[in-house]
Design a protein around this motif. Structure first.
Motif, PDB file in Angstrom:
ATOM      1  N   UNK A 148       0.846  -1.194   0.000  1.00  0.00           N
ATOM      2  CA  UNK A 148       0.000   0.000   0.000  1.00  0.00           C
ATOM      3  C   UNK A 148       0.882   1.244   0.000  1.00  0.00           C
ATOM      4  N   UNK A 149       0.571   2.161  -0.914  1.00  0.00           N
ATOM      5  CA  UNK A 149       1.337   3.386  -1.081  1.00  0.00           C
ATOM      6  C   UNK A 149       0.456   4.604  -0.821  1.00  0.00           C
ATOM      7  N   UNK A 150       0.990   5.560  -0.089  1.00  0.00           N
ATOM      8  CA  UNK A 150       0.305   6.846  -0.008  1.00  0.00           C
ATOM      9  C   UNK A 150       0.915   7.776  -1.060  1.00  0.00           C
ATOM     10  N   UNK A 151       0.106   8.698  -1.517  1.00  0.00           N
ATOM     11  CA  UNK A 151       0.544   9.608  -2.568  1.00  0.00           C
ATOM     12  C   UNK A 151      -0.079  10.975  -2.357  1.00  0.00           C
ATOM     13  N   UNK A 152       0.691  11.986  -2.699  1.00  0.00           N
ATOM     14  CA  UNK A 152       0.211  13.360  -2.595  1.00  0.00           C
ATOM     15  C   UNK A 152      -0.184  13.847  -3.976  1.00  0.00           C
ATOM     16  N   UNK A 153      -1.402  14.333  -4.068  1.00  0.00           N
ATOM     17  CA  UNK A 153      -1.927  14.829  -5.332  1.00  0.00           C
ATOM     18  C   UNK A 153      -1.319  16.201  -5.645  1.00  0.00           C
ATOM     19  N   UNK A 154      -1.569  16.724  -6.828  1.00  0.00           N
ATOM     20  CA  UNK A 154      -1.082  18.058  -7.179  1.00  0.00           C
ATOM     21  C   UNK A 154      -2.192  19.094  -7.134  1.00  0.00           C
ATOM     22  N   UNK A 155      -3.322  18.723  -6.540  1.00  0.00           N
ATOM     23  CA  UNK A 155      -4.439  19.650  -6.408  1.00  0.00           C
ATOM     24  C   UNK A 155      -5.058  19.517  -5.024  1.00  0.00           C
ATOM     25  N   UNK A 156      -5.871  20.492  -4.673  1.00  0.00           N
ATOM     26  CA  UNK A 156      -6.591  20.440  -3.401  1.00  0.00           C
ATOM     27  C   UNK A 156      -7.747  19.444  -3.447  1.00  0.00           C
ATOM     28  N   UNK A 157      -8.365  19.338  -4.606  1.00  0.00           N
ATOM     29  CA  UNK A 157      -9.546  18.496  -4.725  1.00  0.00           C
ATOM     30  C   UNK A 157      -9.173  17.127  -5.285  1.00  0.00           C
ATOM     31  N   UNK A 158     -10.065  16.170  -5.114  1.00  0.00           N
ATOM     32  CA  UNK A 158      -9.852  14.837  -5.661  1.00  0.00           C
ATOM     33  C   UNK A 158     -10.027  14.931  -7.171  1.00  0.00           C
ATOM     34  N   UNK A 159      -9.023  14.470  -7.897  1.00  0.00           N
ATOM     35  CA  UNK A 159      -9.054  14.657  -9.348  1.00  0.00           C
ATOM     36  C   UNK A 159      -9.122  13.308 -10.066  1.00  0.00           C
ATOM     37  N   UNK A 160      -8.061  12.953 -10.737  1.00  0.00           N
ATOM     38  CA  UNK A 160      -8.121  11.814 -11.647  1.00  0.00           C
ATOM     39  C   UNK A 160      -7.993  10.464 -10.954  1.00  0.00           C
TER      40      UNK A 160
END
Length: 124
Positions: free
Chosen positions: A93-105
């Motif tokens: 299991x991997x955590x990841x940081x998105x590049x936006x504030x909102x849930x995107x793709x």
């Protein structure tokens, strides 16, 4: 930027685990966060996501109703509470940081940063 995932381990089917991912080097509360998983021989797949404020979440169909994602912006940490675990949940299991504030793709290629992963093994 560092993401440190923890909480994986060996659990029997039907059991529970809580994963945590501590983030440093980035303004944690400016970005959505996600969990992905990768089983041996399989592609990395989306598990869950949460927006920057913790007010919106999304789940893969396979985990909906069993897993809960949450975050504590004061602690720069995102969590994944996993219940009713099944052998098919076995994966890194991997955590990841998105590049936006909102849930995107909700796809791996749209994540900015990744943790190293934590192994979850569910025995039958």
């Amino acid at each position: 930027v560092q993401l440190q995932a923890s909480g994986g381990g060996l659990v029997q089917a039907g059991g529970s685990l809580r994963l945590a991912c501590a983030v440093s080097g980035r303004a944690f509360n400016n970005y959505a966060m996600s969990w992905f998983r990768q089983a041996p021989g399989e592609e990395r797949e989306f598990v869950a996501a949460i927006n920057w404020a913790g007010t919106s979440t999304a789940y893969a169909t396979s985990v909906k109703g069993r897993f809960t994602i949450s975050r504590d912006n004061a602690k720069n940490t995102v969590y994944l509470q996993m219940t009713s675990l099944q052998p098919e949940d076995t994966a890194v299991y991997y955590c990841a940081s998105d590049n936006e504030k909102t849930i995107a793709a909700m796809r791996p290629e749209f994540m900015d940063y990744w943790g190293k992963g934590t192994l979850v093994t569910v025995s039958s």
